[in-house]
Scaffold this motif. Structure first.
Motif, short mmCIF file in Angstrom:
data_model
loop_
_atom_site.label_atom_id
_atom_site.label_comp_id
_atom_site.label_asym_id
_atom_site.label_seq_id
_atom_site.Cartn_x
_atom_site.Cartn_y
_atom_site.Cartn_z
N PRO A 140 -17.47 -32.92 -19.13
CA PRO A 140 -19.43 -33.36 -20.33
C PRO A 140 -19.73 -33.86 -21.02
O PRO A 140 -18.59 -34.71 -20.95
CB PRO A 140 -19.55 -31.75 -20.94
N PRO A 141 -20.94 -34.04 -21.35
CA PRO A 141 -20.90 -35.33 -22.08
C PRO A 141 -20.61 -35.12 -23.50
O PRO A 141 -20.24 -33.75 -23.97
CB PRO A 141 -23.29 -35.41 -22.22
N VAL A 142 -20.73 -36.16 -24.16
CA VAL A 142 -19.85 -35.75 -25.81
C VAL A 142 -21.09 -35.20 -26.17
O VAL A 142 -20.75 -33.72 -26.78
CB VAL A 142 -20.12 -36.99 -26.15
N HIS A 143 -22.22 -35.19 -26.41
CA HIS A 143 -23.22 -34.57 -26.55
C HIS A 143 -24.74 -34.20 -26.17
O HIS A 143 -24.82 -35.31 -25.14
CB HIS A 143 -23.93 -35.40 -28.28
N ALA A 144 -25.26 -33.38 -25.87
CA ALA A 144 -25.92 -32.97 -25.07
C ALA A 144 -27.89 -33.10 -25.80
O ALA A 144 -27.50 -31.59 -26.85
CB ALA A 144 -26.45 -31.92 -24.16
N TYR A 145 -28.65 -33.82 -25.81
CA TYR A 145 -29.47 -33.70 -27.02
C TYR A 145 -31.19 -33.74 -26.13
O TYR A 145 -30.92 -34.34 -25.00
CB TYR A 145 -29.91 -35.49 -27.71
N HIS A 146 -32.39 -33.29 -27.16
CA HIS A 146 -33.01 -32.81 -26.47
C HIS A 146 -33.66 -33.10 -27.11
O HIS A 146 -34.58 -33.28 -27.74
CB HIS A 146 -33.04 -30.93 -26.89
N VAL A 147 -35.66 -33.30 -26.17
CA VAL A 147 -36.74 -33.81 -26.43
C VAL A 147 -37.82 -32.85 -26.04
O VAL A 147 -37.32 -32.08 -24.54
CB VAL A 147 -37.02 -34.62 -25.94
N ALA A 148 -38.34 -32.23 -26.40
CA ALA A 148 -39.86 -31.07 -25.79
C ALA A 148 -41.08 -31.42 -26.88
O ALA A 148 -40.61 -31.29 -28.30
CB ALA A 148 -39.06 -30.14 -25.87
N PRO A 149 -41.73 -30.84 -25.50
CA PRO A 149 -43.23 -30.87 -26.81
C PRO A 149 -43.27 -30.04 -28.16
O PRO A 149 -42.86 -29.02 -27.59
CB PRO A 149 -43.99 -30.31 -25.43
N VAL A 189 -29.34 -42.23 -29.48
CA VAL A 189 -27.55 -41.56 -29.12
C VAL A 189 -26.52 -42.80 -28.92
O VAL A 189 -26.84 -44.04 -28.68
CB VAL A 189 -28.02 -41.14 -27.38
N ALA A 190 -25.73 -42.15 -27.94
CA ALA A 190 -24.00 -43.44 -28.19
C ALA A 190 -23.44 -42.62 -26.83
O ALA A 190 -24.01 -41.77 -25.96
CB ALA A 190 -23.26 -43.42 -29.20
N ALA A 191 -22.60 -43.81 -26.39
CA ALA A 191 -22.13 -43.98 -25.28
C ALA A 191 -21.48 -41.62 -24.48
O ALA A 191 -20.50 -41.76 -26.25
CB ALA A 191 -21.07 -44.79 -25.05
N GLY A 192 -21.35 -41.29 -24.03
CA GLY A 192 -21.51 -39.99 -23.10
C GLY A 192 -22.82 -39.65 -23.84
O GLY A 192 -22.01 -37.61 -23.21
N ASP A 193 -23.33 -39.75 -23.84
CA ASP A 193 -25.03 -38.56 -24.64
C ASP A 193 -25.41 -38.48 -23.50
O ASP A 193 -25.88 -39.18 -22.40
CB ASP A 193 -24.95 -38.98 -25.66
#
Length: 512
Positions: free
Chosen positions: A35-44, A68-72
């Protein structure tokens, strides 16, 4: 490239979910391992001052790619985002890629309405000198210009980089309304602009690219220093210029020795309803290819379906003294084109040509519906040492099977074990070789010294209307081909079955 199996699953489908589901919950399986190092979210309704978690998403995609960075992974939720996105960061083989993708099941639109075109050429999503990046599941639409000074692009990869995947995106409504051949727009464009560093290990798969107004440009093209790439399973349709292009010698790379798309595969794509007729850059000319290798080398074009375009597949070069070379076009189906089904050689004496290319095991049906005279197989200027074997060549009422109308080379191609047939019948069918015309298979063989083992007979397709171009029992195509040396026929037929079954290889794109 190392990454994780549950790439799509990292994007939770609900903003209430604060962490990634388990790795096995996949929507797209790209062979990733963790899985990714971190999962970030974007939304209206998000805020770029938030932390980017599922509970506190960011508002803009650009803010996310800058953070973000590598793995995100960046998980973009349903909505319309009126912004340009430029990716200059890279993932890595050790930490994993940077992933930009729609949350599975969410309609994520990047809309270009009224947005500028920075630097005169830009994409709604642009990757610059980026490596280990994945862009997936986005809709990119409505980016346009009325100026020849500007070039709008749906998705643009430029510079140098490696291990890039562009998957499952929908690109449409990219337009130039400027006039003449200085007007340009692209749906998807890859430019290798550095040397010796290239864009390499690139995969472009499962995208839909449609309803584009392009001027003098391609719907989808690779140009310059681009190598080790795969274009697979894409659907390109309803555009007014070339569908898929692999290009060289345009001065895109700074060193001519590297300025050539090469070592790639164009496989399993569907291209249709592509025509330059009425395009202001061309006027009333049928000049748009479904698939065009223009100065590329060591490329395989296989198991594609191309129909209702101008020219089906063209292998040529537009630059004098340059050629498309060592390209294999095999197991493709090409039908109902406005002009020729397959074309080799340059379009004029002052441009380049085609050499050491192989056209093997394709099915051509009722092309040249506009009666241009180019026929099913066209051979033009500066073609030499090419091979044309095991093809079904079925002409429509015009009856033009082979149109090799220039005599500027001693041996444009070697042809044999092709199966010829025509709606015009034996008496109405024609072949042209180095400028001389023949109206019978016997005359053609005698005059050209070609096709010694090629019959004129009905291939017995299952359905000419559908069409279903598999052959019925008793077809003269069955076991009637010859396997060329070097594995040129490939391992699979158009339908994905073994290329050789029974006593010998079949003629045409299907093996029975």
């Amino acid at each position: 490239m190392r990454a994780f199996a549950g790439l799509a699953a990292c994007c939770a489908t609900s903003l209430a979910a604060a962490q990634c589901p388990r790795t096995g919950d996949t929507v797209f399986d790209s062979g990733f391992e963790q899985p990714p190092v971190h999962a970030y979210h974007v939304a209206p309704g998000g805020d770029d001052g938030h932390d980017g978690s599922a509970a506190s998403p960011w508002a803009s995609i650009q803010h996310a790619v800058d953070a973000v960075a590598a793995g995100d992974a960046i998980c973009v939720h349903a909505g319309v985002y009126n912004e340009l996105v430029t990716i200059t960061r890279s993932g890595s083989g050790a930490a994993g890629p940077i992933v930009l993708q729609a949350v599975p099941g969410d309609a994520v639109v990047i809309d270009g309405t009224a947005l500028p075109i920075p630097g005169g050429q830009h994409g709604l999503v642009t990757l610059v000198d980026a490596s280990h990046v994945i862009v997936r599941g986005l809709e990119l639409r409505d980016y346009s210009t009325a100026s020849v000074a500007n070039v709008p692009i749906g998705l643009y990869v430029t510079g140098a980089g490696s291990d890039i995947r562009v998957e499952g995106n929908h690109i449409h409504g990219i337009r130039t309304t400027a006039s003449g051949c200085a007007a340009n727009a692209f749906g998807l464009k890859v430019d290798g602009t550095r040397a010796p560093a290239s864009i390499k290990r690139l995969v472009i798969a499962g995208n839909e690219i449609d309803h584009l107004v392009l001027g003098c440009s391609e719907s989808f093209s690779l140009d310059g220093n681009v190598e080790q790439w795969t274009i697979s399973g894409n659907h390109v349709h309803h555009t007014n210029n070339i569908g898929i292009g692999a290009i060289g010698f345009e001065g895109v790379a700074p060193d001519p020795a590297f300025d050539q798309a090469r070592d790639g595969v164009i496989v399993g794509n569907v291209v249709h309803d592509v025509s330059s007729y009425g395009n202001p850059a061309y006027g009333n000319e049928y000049a748009a290819d479904g698939i065009y290798v223009d100065g590329g080398t060591r490329i395989t074009v296989e198991r594609n379906l191309v129909h209702h375009v101008d020219l089906g597949i063209e292998l040529a070069s537009e630059h004098a003294g340059r050629t498309t070379s060592h390209v294999v076009a095999r197991s493709n189906i090409i039908h109902s084109g406005n002009s020729s089904g397959i074309s080799l050689g340059g379009y004029a004496a002052g441009v380049g040509g085609t050499e050491h290319c192989s056209v093997v095991g394709n099915t051509l049906l009722r092309n040249d519906v506009q009666g241009t005279g180019s026929g099913e197989l066209q051979i033009q200027y500066h073609a030499s040492d090419n091979l044309v074997v095991d093809n079904v060549v079925y002409a429509g009422p015009g009856g033009v099977l082979v149109h090799a109308y220039t005599g500027d080379t001693a041996m444009p191609a070697v042809l044999d074990h092709n199966l010829y047939w025509s709606d015009a019948g034996a008496a109405g069918s024609t072949w042209t070789w180095r400028g001389s015309d023949y109206d019978s298979l016997a005359g053609w063989r005698a005059g050209s010294s070609q096709d010694a083992h090629s019959p004129f007979a009905d291939p017995l397709f299952l359905d000419l209307v559908g069409p279903d171009l598999r052959t019925a029992p008793g077809s003269p195509a069955i076991d009637a081909g010859v396997e060329p040396d070097g594995g040129l026929a490939g391992s699979f037929d158009y339908g994905g079955d073994p290329r050789v079954a029974g006593g010998a290889i079949d003629i045409g794109a299907y093996e029975r």
